[in-house]
Write a protein that holds these residues in place. Structure first.
Motif, mmCIF file in Angstrom:
data_model
loop_
_atom_site.group_PDB
_atom_site.id
_atom_site.type_symbol
_atom_site.label_atom_id
_atom_site.label_comp_id
_atom_site.label_asym_id
_atom_site.label_seq_id
_atom_site.Cartn_x
_atom_site.Cartn_y
_atom_site.Cartn_z
ATOM 1 N N GLY A 179 0.796 -1.227 0.000
ATOM 2 C CA GLY A 179 0.000 0.000 0.000
ATOM 3 C C GLY A 179 0.826 1.273 0.000
ATOM 4 O O GLY A 179 0.560 2.196 -0.774
ATOM 5 N N SER A 180 1.839 1.357 0.847
ATOM 6 C CA SER A 180 2.649 2.581 0.902
ATOM 7 C C SER A 180 3.445 2.765 -0.383
ATOM 8 O O SER A 180 3.607 3.888 -0.869
ATOM 9 C CB SER A 180 3.578 2.564 2.115
ATOM 10 O OG SER A 180 4.436 1.457 2.074
ATOM 11 N N ASP A 181 3.923 1.689 -0.967
ATOM 12 C CA ASP A 181 4.637 1.738 -2.240
ATOM 13 C C ASP A 181 3.731 2.311 -3.328
ATOM 14 O O ASP A 181 4.130 3.175 -4.114
ATOM 15 C CB ASP A 181 5.102 0.333 -2.613
ATOM 16 C CG ASP A 181 6.076 0.290 -3.774
ATOM 17 O OD1 ASP A 181 6.428 1.350 -4.315
ATOM 18 O OD2 ASP A 181 6.515 -0.820 -4.133
ATOM 19 N N ARG A 182 2.487 1.848 -3.357
ATOM 20 C CA ARG A 182 1.535 2.311 -4.368
ATOM 21 C C ARG A 182 1.188 3.785 -4.179
ATOM 22 O O ARG A 182 1.102 4.542 -5.158
ATOM 23 C CB ARG A 182 0.259 1.454 -4.306
ATOM 24 C CG ARG A 182 0.526 0.025 -4.743
ATOM 25 C CD ARG A 182 -0.677 -0.848 -4.568
ATOM 26 N NE ARG A 182 -1.681 -0.523 -5.586
ATOM 27 C CZ ARG A 182 -2.806 -1.172 -5.741
ATOM 28 N NH1 ARG A 182 -3.092 -2.188 -4.947
ATOM 29 N NH2 ARG A 182 -3.647 -0.826 -6.683
ATOM 30 N N ILE A 183 0.997 4.207 -2.928
ATOM 31 C CA ILE A 183 0.662 5.612 -2.660
ATOM 32 C C ILE A 183 1.810 6.524 -3.074
ATOM 33 O O ILE A 183 1.602 7.560 -3.727
ATOM 34 C CB ILE A 183 0.296 5.812 -1.184
ATOM 35 C CG1 ILE A 183 -1.034 5.127 -0.886
ATOM 36 C CG2 ILE A 183 0.236 7.293 -0.820
ATOM 37 C CD1 ILE A 183 -1.377 5.023 0.583
ATOM 38 N N ILE A 184 3.041 6.149 -2.709
ATOM 39 C CA ILE A 184 4.200 6.964 -3.064
ATOM 40 C C ILE A 184 4.338 7.069 -4.581
ATOM 41 O O ILE A 184 4.554 8.156 -5.123
ATOM 42 C CB ILE A 184 5.486 6.380 -2.432
ATOM 43 C CG1 ILE A 184 5.440 6.548 -0.919
ATOM 44 C CG2 ILE A 184 6.736 7.026 -3.019
ATOM 45 C CD1 ILE A 184 6.502 5.769 -0.174
ATOM 46 N N ARG A 185 4.187 5.949 -5.276
ATOM 47 C CA ARG A 185 4.276 5.974 -6.742
ATOM 48 C C ARG A 185 3.195 6.850 -7.355
ATOM 49 O O ARG A 185 3.446 7.577 -8.314
ATOM 50 C CB ARG A 185 4.137 4.564 -7.309
ATOM 51 C CG ARG A 185 5.377 3.752 -7.208
ATOM 52 C CD ARG A 185 5.094 2.357 -7.761
ATOM 53 N NE ARG A 185 6.203 1.491 -7.498
ATOM 54 C CZ ARG A 185 6.974 0.967 -8.445
ATOM 55 N NH1 ARG A 185 6.735 1.222 -9.697
ATOM 56 N NH2 ARG A 185 7.977 0.181 -8.125
ATOM 57 N N LEU A 186 1.983 6.762 -6.832
ATOM 58 C CA LEU A 186 0.887 7.552 -7.375
ATOM 59 C C LEU A 186 1.146 9.044 -7.184
ATOM 60 O O LEU A 186 1.009 9.827 -8.122
ATOM 61 C CB LEU A 186 -0.440 7.151 -6.723
ATOM 62 C CG LEU A 186 -1.679 7.833 -7.276
ATOM 63 C CD1 LEU A 186 -1.878 7.498 -8.738
ATOM 64 C CD2 LEU A 186 -2.900 7.414 -6.474
ATOM 65 N N LEU B 182 12.974 -8.943 -10.753
ATOM 66 C CA LEU B 182 13.989 -8.969 -9.707
ATOM 67 C C LEU B 182 13.582 -9.796 -8.487
ATOM 68 O O LEU B 182 14.361 -9.953 -7.554
ATOM 69 C CB LEU B 182 14.318 -7.538 -9.267
ATOM 70 C CG LEU B 182 14.914 -6.635 -10.350
ATOM 71 C CD1 LEU B 182 15.074 -5.218 -9.833
ATOM 72 C CD2 LEU B 182 16.229 -7.188 -10.858
ATOM 73 N N GLY B 183 12.348 -10.299 -8.484
ATOM 74 C CA GLY B 183 11.866 -11.111 -7.365
ATOM 75 C C GLY B 183 11.566 -10.300 -6.122
ATOM 76 O O GLY B 183 11.617 -10.824 -5.011
ATOM 77 N N ILE B 184 11.242 -9.033 -6.288
ATOM 78 C CA ILE B 184 10.944 -8.147 -5.160
ATOM 79 C C ILE B 184 9.436 -8.125 -4.946
ATOM 80 O O ILE B 184 8.656 -8.123 -5.896
ATOM 81 C CB ILE B 184 11.449 -6.715 -5.442
ATOM 82 C CG1 ILE B 184 12.965 -6.721 -5.615
ATOM 83 C CG2 ILE B 184 11.035 -5.761 -4.330
ATOM 84 C CD1 ILE B 184 13.524 -5.414 -6.124
ATOM 85 N N LYS B 185 9.035 -8.094 -3.668
ATOM 86 C CA LYS B 185 7.605 -8.008 -3.339
ATOM 87 C C LYS B 185 7.466 -7.147 -2.092
ATOM 88 O O LYS B 185 7.969 -7.507 -1.036
ATOM 89 C CB LYS B 185 7.044 -9.406 -3.103
ATOM 90 C CG LYS B 185 5.562 -9.470 -3.011
ATOM 91 C CD LYS B 185 5.086 -10.907 -2.970
ATOM 92 C CE LYS B 185 3.587 -10.946 -3.057
ATOM 93 N NZ LYS B 185 3.067 -12.299 -3.073
ATOM 94 N N THR B 186 6.813 -5.982 -2.220
ATOM 95 C CA THR B 186 6.620 -5.122 -1.065
ATOM 96 C C THR B 186 5.265 -5.348 -0.407
ATOM 97 O O THR B 186 4.978 -4.779 0.634
ATOM 98 C CB THR B 186 6.762 -3.633 -1.443
ATOM 99 O OG1 THR B 186 5.792 -3.295 -2.434
ATOM 100 C CG2 THR B 186 8.149 -3.326 -1.968
ATOM 101 N N LYS B 187 4.444 -6.182 -1.026
ATOM 102 C CA LYS B 187 3.129 -6.510 -0.472
ATOM 103 C C LYS B 187 3.285 -7.583 0.600
ATOM 104 O O LYS B 187 3.978 -8.576 0.393
ATOM 105 C CB LYS B 187 2.218 -7.013 -1.584
ATOM 106 C CG LYS B 187 0.820 -7.329 -1.136
ATOM 107 C CD LYS B 187 -0.033 -7.779 -2.307
ATOM 108 C CE LYS B 187 -1.417 -8.103 -1.840
ATOM 109 N NZ LYS B 187 -2.251 -8.567 -2.955
ATOM 110 N N LYS B 188 2.646 -7.338 1.715
ATOM 111 C CA LYS B 188 2.691 -8.326 2.797
ATOM 112 C C LYS B 188 1.752 -9.469 2.484
ATOM 113 O O LYS B 188 0.669 -9.273 1.975
ATOM 114 C CB LYS B 188 2.319 -7.668 4.118
ATOM 115 C CG LYS B 188 3.351 -6.678 4.579
ATOM 116 C CD LYS B 188 2.969 -6.088 5.914
ATOM 117 C CE LYS B 188 4.109 -5.251 6.425
ATOM 118 N NZ LYS B 188 3.847 -3.859 6.505
#
Length: 69
Positions: free
Chosen positions: A8-15, A62-68
């Protein structure tokens, strides 16, 4: 199974950053015209699209996942 790989925080920052880039480029002309303008529009649009969809193709590669979870 969800394809989303962004939290969620990743998405908000990107938006916020994506909309800011698009707005600054369009309304103020803060970015010089020409190639830099096109690049700014593309970067801003990609940030907004990835924020809305919750899927970042680069994260997938890259195999990264910021979603819990």
């Amino acid at each position: 199974m969800s394809l989303s790989n962004m939290g969620g925080s990743d998405r908000i920052i990107r938006l916020v950053v994506g909309v800011a880039i698009l707005a600054l480029t369009y309304f103020t002309g803060a970015v010089p015209t020409g190639l830099l303008t096109i690049i700014a529009y593309i970067v801003g649009a990609i940030m907004v699209v990835t924020a809305v969809t919750g899927i970042c193709p680069l994260y997938t590669l890259l195999g990264i996942k910021t979603k819990k979870g």
